[in-house]
Design a protein around this motif. Structure first.
Motif, PDB file in Angstrom:
ATOM      1  N   VAL A 106       0.814  -1.190  -0.028  1.00  0.00           N
ATOM      2  CA  VAL A 106       0.015  -0.066   0.048  1.00  0.00           C
ATOM      3  C   VAL A 106       0.914   1.235   0.105  1.00  0.00           C
ATOM      4  O   VAL A 106       1.934   1.286   0.686  1.00  0.00           O
ATOM      5  CB  VAL A 106      -1.005   0.044   1.490  1.00  0.00           C
ATOM      6  N   ILE A 107       0.559   2.266  -0.769  1.00  0.00           N
ATOM      7  CA  ILE A 107       1.161   3.457  -0.794  1.00  0.00           C
ATOM      8  C   ILE A 107       0.370   4.512  -0.396  1.00  0.00           C
ATOM      9  O   ILE A 107      -0.728   4.725  -0.571  1.00  0.00           O
ATOM     10  CB  ILE A 107       1.748   4.014  -2.165  1.00  0.00           C
ATOM     11  N   SER A 108       0.747   5.383   0.765  1.00  0.00           N
ATOM     12  CA  SER A 108       0.111   6.362   1.124  1.00  0.00           C
ATOM     13  C   SER A 108       1.091   7.546   0.912  1.00  0.00           C
ATOM     14  O   SER A 108       1.975   7.456   1.416  1.00  0.00           O
ATOM     15  CB  SER A 108      -0.303   5.965   2.741  1.00  0.00           C
ATOM     16  N   PRO A 109       0.373   8.770   1.126  1.00  0.00           N
ATOM     17  CA  PRO A 109      -1.019   8.958   0.842  1.00  0.00           C
ATOM     18  C   PRO A 109      -1.688   8.707  -0.681  1.00  0.00           C
ATOM     19  O   PRO A 109      -1.045   8.529  -1.415  1.00  0.00           O
ATOM     20  CB  PRO A 109      -1.206  10.409   1.089  1.00  0.00           C
ATOM     21  N   SER A 110      -2.892   8.065  -0.417  1.00  0.00           N
ATOM     22  CA  SER A 110      -3.608   7.650  -1.542  1.00  0.00           C
ATOM     23  C   SER A 110      -5.153   8.248  -1.661  1.00  0.00           C
ATOM     24  O   SER A 110      -5.634   7.931  -0.440  1.00  0.00           O
ATOM     25  CB  SER A 110      -3.485   6.560  -1.865  1.00  0.00           C
ATOM     26  N   PRO A 111      -5.654   8.619  -2.271  1.00  0.00           N
ATOM     27  CA  PRO A 111      -5.161   9.152  -3.654  1.00  0.00           C
ATOM     28  C   PRO A 111      -4.417  10.684  -3.444  1.00  0.00           C
ATOM     29  O   PRO A 111      -4.613  11.310  -2.597  1.00  0.00           O
ATOM     30  CB  PRO A 111      -6.434   9.440  -4.719  1.00  0.00           C
ATOM     31  N   VAL A 112      -3.682  10.771  -4.280  1.00  0.00           N
ATOM     32  CA  VAL A 112      -2.366  11.858  -4.340  1.00  0.00           C
ATOM     33  C   VAL A 112      -2.458  12.454  -6.028  1.00  0.00           C
ATOM     34  O   VAL A 112      -2.484  11.513  -6.881  1.00  0.00           O
ATOM     35  CB  VAL A 112      -1.556  11.851  -3.708  1.00  0.00           C
ATOM     36  N   VAL A 113      -2.400  13.483  -6.295  1.00  0.00           N
ATOM     37  CA  VAL A 113      -2.113  14.168  -7.706  1.00  0.00           C
ATOM     38  C   VAL A 113      -1.115  15.184  -7.538  1.00  0.00           C
ATOM     39  O   VAL A 113      -1.382  15.825  -6.625  1.00  0.00           O
ATOM     40  CB  VAL A 113      -3.245  14.790  -8.257  1.00  0.00           C
ATOM     41  N   ILE A 114      -0.039  14.922  -8.156  1.00  0.00           N
ATOM     42  CA  ILE A 114       1.141  15.998  -8.272  1.00  0.00           C
ATOM     43  C   ILE A 114       1.174  16.340  -9.536  1.00  0.00           C
ATOM     44  O   ILE A 114       1.401  15.710 -10.545  1.00  0.00           O
ATOM     45  CB  ILE A 114       2.450  15.349  -7.823  1.00  0.00           C
ATOM     46  N   THR A 115       1.304  17.706  -9.926  1.00  0.00           N
ATOM     47  CA  THR A 115       1.764  18.290 -11.309  1.00  0.00           C
ATOM     48  C   THR A 115       2.976  18.924 -11.018  1.00  0.00           C
ATOM     49  O   THR A 115       3.372  19.304 -10.150  1.00  0.00           O
ATOM     50  CB  THR A 115       0.588  19.346 -11.587  1.00  0.00           C
ATOM     51  N   TYR A 116       3.715  18.910 -12.451  1.00  0.00           N
ATOM     52  CA  TYR A 116       5.022  19.516 -12.271  1.00  0.00           C
ATOM     53  C   TYR A 116       5.175  20.819 -13.198  1.00  0.00           C
ATOM     54  O   TYR A 116       4.594  20.954 -14.264  1.00  0.00           O
ATOM     55  CB  TYR A 116       5.986  18.448 -13.223  1.00  0.00           C
ATOM     56  N   SER A 117       6.209  21.536 -12.771  1.00  0.00           N
ATOM     57  CA  SER A 117       6.266  22.729 -13.403  1.00  0.00           C
ATOM     58  C   SER A 117       7.282  22.297 -14.761  1.00  0.00           C
ATOM     59  O   SER A 117       7.869  21.410 -14.622  1.00  0.00           O
ATOM     60  CB  SER A 117       6.740  23.812 -12.904  1.00  0.00           C
ATOM     61  N   ASN A 118       7.449  23.402 -15.837  1.00  0.00           N
ATOM     62  CA  ASN A 118       8.389  22.957 -16.774  1.00  0.00           C
ATOM     63  C   ASN A 118       9.913  22.888 -16.299  1.00  0.00           C
ATOM     64  O   ASN A 118      10.855  22.601 -16.899  1.00  0.00           O
ATOM     65  CB  ASN A 118       8.206  23.951 -17.974  1.00  0.00           C
ATOM     66  N   LEU A 119      10.110  23.319 -15.290  1.00  0.00           N
ATOM     67  CA  LEU A 119      11.364  23.489 -14.689  1.00  0.00           C
ATOM     68  C   LEU A 119      11.423  21.913 -13.549  1.00  0.00           C
ATOM     69  O   LEU A 119      12.607  21.653 -13.102  1.00  0.00           O
ATOM     70  CB  LEU A 119      11.666  24.367 -13.418  1.00  0.00           C
ATOM     71  N   GLY A 120      10.509  21.095 -13.611  1.00  0.00           N
ATOM     72  CA  GLY A 120      10.546  19.696 -13.046  1.00  0.00           C
ATOM     73  C   GLY A 120      10.230  19.856 -11.545  1.00  0.00           C
ATOM     74  O   GLY A 120      10.671  18.917 -10.636  1.00  0.00           O
ATOM     75  N   ARG A 121       9.577  21.015 -11.263  1.00  0.00           N
ATOM     76  CA  ARG A 121       9.322  21.084  -9.774  1.00  0.00           C
ATOM     77  C   ARG A 121       7.838  20.620  -9.383  1.00  0.00           C
ATOM     78  O   ARG A 121       6.915  21.071 -10.249  1.00  0.00           O
ATOM     79  CB  ARG A 121       9.655  22.530  -9.261  1.00  0.00           C
ATOM     80  N   PRO A 122       7.812  19.725  -8.574  1.00  0.00           N
ATOM     81  CA  PRO A 122       6.122  19.582  -7.938  1.00  0.00           C
ATOM     82  C   PRO A 122       5.586  20.449  -7.346  1.00  0.00           C
ATOM     83  O   PRO A 122       6.308  21.549  -7.086  1.00  0.00           O
ATOM     84  CB  PRO A 122       6.417  18.527  -7.016  1.00  0.00           C
ATOM     85  N   ASN A 123       4.161  20.508  -7.544  1.00  0.00           N
ATOM     86  CA  ASN A 123       3.348  21.522  -6.949  1.00  0.00           C
ATOM     87  C   ASN A 123       3.389  21.468  -5.626  1.00  0.00           C
ATOM     88  O   ASN A 123       3.138  22.493  -4.836  1.00  0.00           O
ATOM     89  CB  ASN A 123       1.940  21.338  -7.525  1.00  0.00           C
ATOM     90  N   ALA A 124       3.829  20.605  -4.590  1.00  0.00           N
ATOM     91  CA  ALA A 124       4.010  20.319  -3.424  1.00  0.00           C
ATOM     92  C   ALA A 124       4.841  19.276  -3.058  1.00  0.00           C
ATOM     93  O   ALA A 124       5.063  18.221  -3.609  1.00  0.00           O
ATOM     94  CB  ALA A 124       2.710  20.219  -2.628  1.00  0.00           C
ATOM     95  N   PRO A 125       5.714  19.256  -1.912  1.00  0.00           N
ATOM     96  CA  PRO A 125       6.496  18.370  -1.593  1.00  0.00           C
ATOM     97  C   PRO A 125       5.715  17.134  -0.828  1.00  0.00           C
ATOM     98  O   PRO A 125       4.728  17.582  -0.448  1.00  0.00           O
ATOM     99  CB  PRO A 125       7.639  18.714  -0.601  1.00  0.00           C
TER     100      PRO A 125
END
Length: 151
Positions: A106-125
């Protein structure tokens, strides 16, 4: 002369027996660790898989495409990469997303959605926990910079 051949007894020396026992012991320990706890191996495999997929999502985002990484709840859980506009499931060669997570993990947290900027940075750690139903867990950290690693 026949009497000498009859009285001669052949067999293993003590040294040969000790070496054989040591080798059998080493093989037994190796086999027990391999067939022991499958869930511990599954946790490690999924931890490495999650790190790899997060790094892949980051690389895709840095190529200039909109990228979304997600852990999808359900049985089994799935990990997905979607990219482009509109977002579509990513596939490369025989690897198609979403990918199922091992049945005992099991992977937690779930569900989770991460978007990336064009610099490869996620919207949140994010700090993920990869755990097995029978015990044992491992961590995966996604930093502000987009660096994913075991933690």
């Amino acid at each position: 002369m026949d009497q000498m051949n009859i009285s001669r007894i052949e067999g293993f020396t003590l040294l040969e027996l000790i070496v054989t026992l040591i080798l059998v012991g080493i093989l037994a320990v190796s086999a027990v660790s391999r067939f022991g706890e499958e869930s511990a191996f599954a946790v490690k495999i999924e931890q490495e898989n999650l790190i790899s997929i997060l790094n892949q999502a980051q690389q895709l985002a840095m190529s200039g495409q909109p990228v979304e990484f997600s852990v999808i709840a359900g049985a089994p859980q799935r990990i997905a990469i979607r990219l482009g506009a509109p977002l579509t499931n990513y596939s490369v060669g025989s690897v198609k997303y979403p990918q199922p997570v091992h049945r005992d993990v099991v992977i937690s947290p779930s569900p989770v959605v991460i978007t990336y900027s064009n610099l490869g940075r996620p919207n949140a750690p994010v700090s993920f926990t990869v755990s097995a139903a029978t015990g044992g867990s491992a961590g995966v950290c996604l930093e502000n910079s987009g660096y994913a690693h075991a933690c």
